[in-house]
Design a protein around this motif. Structure first.
Motif, PDB file in Angstrom:
ATOM      1  N   SER A  27     -66.324   9.322   7.876  1.00  0.00           N
ATOM      2  CA  SER A  27     -66.752   8.111   8.575  1.00  0.00           C
ATOM      3  C   SER A  27     -65.543   7.336   9.055  1.00  0.00           C
ATOM      4  CB  SER A  27     -67.591   7.242   7.621  1.00  0.00           C
ATOM      5  OG  SER A  27     -67.805   5.954   8.151  1.00  0.00           O
ATOM      6  N   LEU A  28     -65.702   6.638  10.173  1.00  0.00           N
ATOM      7  CA  LEU A  28     -64.640   5.755  10.634  1.00  0.00           C
ATOM      8  C   LEU A  28     -64.498   4.564   9.702  1.00  0.00           C
ATOM      9  CD1 LEU A  28     -62.566   4.895  12.805  1.00  0.00           C
ATOM     10  CD2 LEU A  28     -64.450   3.796  14.023  1.00  0.00           C
ATOM     11  N   ASP A  55     -69.778   4.584  16.111  1.00  0.00           N
ATOM     12  CA  ASP A  55     -68.531   3.861  15.822  1.00  0.00           C
ATOM     13  C   ASP A  55     -67.325   4.582  16.418  1.00  0.00           C
ATOM     14  OD1 ASP A  55     -69.984   2.003  14.423  1.00  0.00           O
ATOM     15  OD2 ASP A  55     -69.655   2.955  12.475  1.00  0.00           O
ATOM     16  N   ASP A  56     -67.333   5.901  16.365  1.00  0.00           N
ATOM     17  CA  ASP A  56     -66.217   6.679  16.912  1.00  0.00           C
ATOM     18  C   ASP A  56     -66.149   6.527  18.431  1.00  0.00           C
ATOM     19  OD1 ASP A  56     -65.431   7.839  14.384  1.00  0.00           O
ATOM     20  OD2 ASP A  56     -67.215   9.087  14.521  1.00  0.00           O
ATOM     21  N   VAL A  57     -67.300   6.565  19.098  1.00  0.00           N
ATOM     22  CA  VAL A  57     -67.331   6.402  20.551  1.00  0.00           C
ATOM     23  C   VAL A  57     -66.872   4.997  20.928  1.00  0.00           C
ATOM     24  CG1 VAL A  57     -68.824   6.334  22.587  1.00  0.00           C
ATOM     25  CG2 VAL A  57     -69.135   8.124  20.867  1.00  0.00           C
ATOM     26  N   GLY A  73     -59.101  11.089  13.938  1.00  0.00           N
ATOM     27  CA  GLY A  73     -60.273  11.330  13.101  1.00  0.00           C
ATOM     28  C   GLY A  73     -61.561  11.185  13.888  1.00  0.00           C
ATOM     29  N   SER A  74     -61.646  10.141  14.705  1.00  0.00           N
ATOM     30  CA  SER A  74     -62.832   9.933  15.537  1.00  0.00           C
ATOM     31  C   SER A  74     -63.003  11.056  16.547  1.00  0.00           C
ATOM     32  CB  SER A  74     -62.728   8.591  16.266  1.00  0.00           C
ATOM     33  OG  SER A  74     -62.828   7.513  15.364  1.00  0.00           O
ATOM     34  N   LEU A  75     -61.907  11.472  17.150  1.00  0.00           N
ATOM     35  CA  LEU A  75     -61.965  12.555  18.133  1.00  0.00           C
ATOM     36  C   LEU A  75     -62.516  13.833  17.511  1.00  0.00           C
ATOM     37  CD1 LEU A  75     -61.268  13.767  20.906  1.00  0.00           C
ATOM     38  CD2 LEU A  75     -58.981  14.229  20.027  1.00  0.00           C
ATOM     39  N   LEU A  76     -62.055  14.175  16.315  1.00  0.00           N
ATOM     40  CA  LEU A  76     -62.500  15.408  15.671  1.00  0.00           C
ATOM     41  C   LEU A  76     -63.957  15.325  15.230  1.00  0.00           C
ATOM     42  CD1 LEU A  76     -59.278  16.189  13.610  1.00  0.00           C
ATOM     43  CD2 LEU A  76     -60.113  17.392  15.634  1.00  0.00           C
ATOM     44  N   ARG A  77     -64.396  14.156  14.808  1.00  0.00           N
ATOM     45  CA  ARG A  77     -65.816  14.013  14.443  1.00  0.00           C
ATOM     46  C   ARG A  77     -66.710  14.147  15.673  1.00  0.00           C
ATOM     47  NH1 ARG A  77     -63.639  10.409  10.612  1.00  0.00           N
ATOM     48  NH2 ARG A  77     -63.629   8.713  12.140  1.00  0.00           N
TER      49      ARG A  77
END
Length: 283
Positions: free
Chosen positions: A44-45, A269-271, A128-132
């Motif tokens: 999670s972010l 959240d990642d976007v 981390g966000s990119l990989l998720r």
């Protein structure tokens, strides 16, 4: 104790008894009567807050260290977080020297800086966000094609053919061939890294009405700009017995909608992080 990921702990519908959470420390804040930790395990972010007695603090409990926390999952009094862990034990699995650790607390490192540390850059919020997002998008591609009756074909990465001029090819050479005076090829013909699985899919489309592949492709274009990647993953599909262009356009539209909807619902959240900090003008 029930083992939970950070994402599961944050999204838990109700408090739980004994839980165990493992991850890396993102921040440590020690006060006179309470010790606060924020840990993250990449799921999670958002970080999970851990509240503990100051007596549990030790010299190895620092930013970047790997820890295992055991305690009770309770509702957080803070509006920004649904749940938190009241720690009973904190075990430092791997210590971290904060002085030599290249990632610094509360500092937004540029991507160019992070590229120097391929073994640690995935701990940053951006990577981390990119990989998720990539992980969810990959699963969504496969799910769409499987749900619509497509057969997944593993097209070869090493091939002897080009694909309708798709791009410059990386030619493969074996080490022992360099020592030979004669031109020697492993397969008796020149071999290259694939630029596309299209030709192999077209062959399969003669036996299956719907096929797709999703794998790495390589382009040896003489360009060092950010717009030209030497390696990337590409989705390709072939349909037999199509009546018109509208049939293909409909598949593309449905695929785009399905994957986009999945990513937006599972990684909001990642976007939002990318819209806010990485590419603010692209929303």
């Amino acid at each position: 104790a029930v083992r939970l990921r950070v994402r599961e702990a944050l999204g838990a519908p109700e408090p739980l008894g004994e839980v165990r959470v493992q991850g890396w420390v993102r921040s440590v804040r020690s006060q006179k009567e309470v010790l606060f930790l924020h840990i993250n395990d990449g799921s999670s972010l958002e970080n999970l807050q851990v509240v503990a007695d100051p007596s549990l603090e030790n010299r190895d409990l620092t930013f970047g260290s790997a820890v295992e926390v055991q305690g009770k999952l309770v509702r957080s009094p803070h509006q920004m977080q649904n749940m938190e862990v009241q720690a009973e034990t904190i075990r430092v699995v791997g210590a971290c020297d904060t002085w030599s650790f290249p990632l610094k607390l509360k500092r937004r490192h540029p991507l160019e800086y992070l590229r120097q540390f391929p073994h640690l850059r995935c701990r940053s919020n951006a990577l981390g966000s990119l990989l998720r997002v990539r992980s969810e998008a990959t699963a969504a591609f496969h799910s769409f094609f499987q749900d619509n009756g497509y057969v997944h074909i593993h097209t070869p990465i090493i091939t002897s053919n080009d694909c309708e001029g798709a791009g410059e090819l990386f030619q493969i050479e074996v080490s022992w061939a360099r020592q030979s005076a004669e031109e020697t090829h492993f397969f008796n013909v020149p071999a290259f890294l694939t630029v596309s699985g299209q030709l192999h899919l077209e062959v399969m489309a003669g036996a299956f009405t719907r096929v797709f592949t999703f794998g790495p492709t390589f382009r040896a274009e003489n360009s060092q700009s950010r717009r030209h990647l030497a390696e990337f993953y590409m989705v390709e599909a072939e349909l037999s017995f199509t009546e018109n262009l509208q049939d293909i356009m409909q598949v593309m539209e449905d695929l785009f909608k399905s994957v986009t909807s999945t990513v937006l619902s599972k990684c909001p959240d990642d976007v939002e992080l990318f819209h806010k900090y990485i590419a603010p003008a692209q929303k």
